[in-house]
Design a protein around this motif. Structure first.
Motif, PDB file in Angstrom:
ATOM      1  N   ILE A 188      60.970  54.197  99.036  1.00 46.26           N
ATOM      2  CA  ILE A 188      60.575  52.791  98.959  1.00 46.26           C
ATOM      3  C   ILE A 188      59.734  52.417 100.162  1.00 46.26           C
ATOM      4  O   ILE A 188      59.836  53.020 101.230  1.00 46.26           O
ATOM      5  N   ASP A 189      58.889  51.420  99.955  1.00 47.85           N
ATOM      6  CA  ASP A 189      58.064  50.855 101.017  1.00 47.85           C
ATOM      7  C   ASP A 189      57.758  49.418 100.625  1.00 47.85           C
ATOM      8  O   ASP A 189      58.380  48.875  99.694  1.00 47.85           O
ATOM      9  N   ASP A 190      56.815  48.800 101.308  1.00 48.08           N
ATOM     10  CA  ASP A 190      56.590  47.378 101.069  1.00 48.08           C
ATOM     11  C   ASP A 190      55.771  47.076  99.817  1.00 48.08           C
ATOM     12  O   ASP A 190      55.405  45.919  99.590  1.00 48.08           O
ATOM     13  N   ARG A 191      55.554  48.075  98.971  1.00 47.34           N
ATOM     14  CA  ARG A 191      55.050  47.760  97.638  1.00 47.34           C
ATOM     15  C   ARG A 191      56.047  46.892  96.876  1.00 47.34           C
ATOM     16  O   ARG A 191      55.673  46.170  95.949  1.00 47.34           O
ATOM     17  N   ILE A 192      57.318  46.976  97.269  1.00 47.09           N
ATOM     18  CA  ILE A 192      58.342  46.204  96.573  1.00 47.09           C
ATOM     19  C   ILE A 192      58.503  44.793  97.148  1.00 47.09           C
ATOM     20  O   ILE A 192      59.291  44.008  96.624  1.00 47.09           O
ATOM     21  N   LEU A 193      57.756  44.470  98.201  1.00 48.54           N
ATOM     22  CA  LEU A 193      57.897  43.150  98.834  1.00 48.54           C
ATOM     23  C   LEU A 193      57.744  42.000  97.836  1.00 48.54           C
ATOM     24  O   LEU A 193      58.549  41.064  97.863  1.00 48.54           O
ATOM     25  N   PRO A 194      56.740  42.008  96.926  1.00 49.42           N
ATOM     26  CA  PRO A 194      56.624  40.883  95.994  1.00 49.42           C
ATOM     27  C   PRO A 194      57.847  40.683  95.102  1.00 49.42           C
ATOM     28  O   PRO A 194      58.131  39.551  94.689  1.00 49.42           O
ATOM     29  N   LEU A 195      58.577  41.753  94.830  1.00 48.20           N
ATOM     30  CA  LEU A 195      59.773  41.612  94.006  1.00 48.20           C
ATOM     31  C   LEU A 195      60.880  40.866  94.736  1.00 48.20           C
ATOM     32  O   LEU A 195      61.558  40.011  94.156  1.00 48.20           O
ATOM     33  N   TRP A 196      61.053  41.156  96.013  1.00 46.61           N
ATOM     34  CA  TRP A 196      62.050  40.413  96.793  1.00 46.61           C
ATOM     35  C   TRP A 196      61.584  38.991  97.068  1.00 46.61           C
ATOM     36  O   TRP A 196      62.385  38.047  97.031  1.00 46.61           O
ATOM     37  N   GLN A 197      60.292  38.807  97.328  1.00 43.98           N
ATOM     38  CA  GLN A 197      59.782  37.448  97.504  1.00 43.98           C
ATOM     39  C   GLN A 197      59.973  36.632  96.232  1.00 43.98           C
ATOM     40  O   GLN A 197      60.345  35.457  96.274  1.00 43.98           O
ATOM     41  N   GLY A 198      59.713  37.265  95.091  1.00 46.74           N
ATOM     42  CA  GLY A 198      59.895  36.573  93.828  1.00 46.74           C
ATOM     43  C   GLY A 198      61.339  36.198  93.571  1.00 46.74           C
ATOM     44  O   GLY A 198      61.633  35.126  93.033  1.00 46.74           O
ATOM     45  N   PHE A 199      62.264  37.066  93.951  1.00 43.63           N
ATOM     46  CA  PHE A 199      63.693  36.780  93.789  1.00 43.63           C
ATOM     47  C   PHE A 199      64.092  35.584  94.652  1.00 43.63           C
ATOM     48  O   PHE A 199      64.780  34.668  94.197  1.00 43.63           O
ATOM     49  N   LYS A 200      63.642  35.582  95.891  1.00 38.28           N
ATOM     50  CA  LYS A 200      63.949  34.449  96.771  1.00 38.28           C
ATOM     51  C   LYS A 200      63.399  33.152  96.196  1.00 38.28           C
ATOM     52  O   LYS A 200      64.093  32.120  96.166  1.00 38.28           O
ATOM     53  N   THR A 201      62.179  33.188  95.717  1.00 36.36           N
ATOM     54  CA  THR A 201      61.560  31.990  95.154  1.00 36.36           C
ATOM     55  C   THR A 201      62.283  31.538  93.897  1.00 36.36           C
ATOM     56  O   THR A 201      62.488  30.338  93.683  1.00 36.36           O
ATOM     57  N   LEU A 202      62.664  32.467  93.056  1.00 38.72           N
ATOM     58  CA  LEU A 202      63.439  32.152  91.857  1.00 38.72           C
ATOM     59  C   LEU A 202      64.687  31.369  92.223  1.00 38.72           C
ATOM     60  O   LEU A 202      64.991  30.322  91.616  1.00 38.72           O
ATOM     61  N   LEU A 203      65.429  31.844  93.206  1.00 39.90           N
ATOM     62  CA  LEU A 203      66.665  31.170  93.619  1.00 39.90           C
ATOM     63  C   LEU A 203      66.385  29.774  94.158  1.00 39.90           C
ATOM     64  O   LEU A 203      67.050  28.800  93.778  1.00 39.90           O
TER      65      LEU A 203
END
Length: 259
Positions: A188-203
């Motif tokens: 893993i690397d920061d290619r996954i950053l948008p997925l965690w950002q999206g999760f935070k925004t969803l919440l």
């Protein structure tokens, strides 16, 4: 991943853990459960992508067996019969039926959740697959433990959600036999950053009180989408109100995330 290596997405996990979970009312936490349901759909889709990319990976096969078509959350009153098998996102869907959410709040969560799914489905498949390792190898365990700081699980919906969270902490916490051990071999690397950002925004977009000190979310459309839904609930049928809100979120997403 080297234990000394620190990625940006880990700071987003820190942000989610630090949200105001202990301040939420029961209605707020029910909205958080709605938000998590959309995340659970995205998780299942990401796991399916990982399985398709690595079809001979026995550890991912085992992980899929423990997340999909499984009875490891059964039984639970009103959700799962003894021995009943289901995907974990189906468990969450049934959980949401246990208690009503305020209609305007439900419209808001649906609009935000559908926009979140549309965003994640547009991301690179390999990044979505890799995100599974970040979720299972400590990331979601930290988030679930933070959510469990909430003290009042006083509706049937919340009791079922608490059961889901407690069991998933158990699934993920064993360093040798838990879900982290089944996925941490994926790089893993920061290619996954948008997925965690999206999760935070969803919440946060579903439960604004979580971040009452924050002035904006990634979509930068929180007040706009809420106004659309609130006004639309009076002049449009619910599906049209949600569709209009999703369009607003998509426009904000394009402007903010893809300048």
């Amino acid at each position: 991943m080297s234990t000394a290596e620190r990625f940006e997405y880990q700071a987003v996990i820190d942000d989610i853990v630090a949200l105001n979970w202990q301040l939420l009312s029961s209605q707020d936490m029910m909205a958080a459960a709605w938000a998590y349901h959309y995340f659970s759909i995205q998780f299942r889709e990401g796991l399916a992508l990982a399985r398709s990319l690595y079809p001979d990976d026995d550890k991912l096969r085992q992980l899929e067996q423990e997340e999909c078509d499984t009875d490891n959350l059964s039984p639970w009153p009103g959700v799962a019969r003894p021995g009943e098998r289901m995907n974990h996102d189906e468990y969450m869907r049934r959980t949401l039926d246990l208690a009503p959410l305020d209609p305007v709040l439900a419209l808001r969560c649906e609009a935000v959740g559908q926009a979140y799914l549309a965003m994640t489905r547009g991301l690179d498949a390999s990044a979505r697959a890799a995100s599974i390792a970040s979720y299972e190898d400590g990331g979601l365990e930290r988030v679930f433990t933070a959510i469990l700081r909430h003290e009042s699980w006083d509706t049937d919906l919340l009791a079922s959600f608490e059961h889901f969270l407690v069991e998933h902490v158990r699934f993920d916490s064993d360093p040798e036999q838990g879900h982290g051990a089944l996925s941490r071999h994926i790089a893993i690397d920061d290619r996954i950053l948008p997925l965690w950002q999206g999760f935070k925004t969803l919440l946060i977009d579903c439960v604004p009180l979580l971040a009452r000190d924050e002035t904006a979310t990634r979509f930068h459309g929180q007040s706009g989408v809420f106004d659309i839904i609130a006004h639309g609930a009076g002049r449009l049928d619910p599906d049209a109100a949600v569709a209009e809100a999703i369009g607003h979120l998509a426009a904000c997403d394009a402007a903010v995330c893809h300048p």
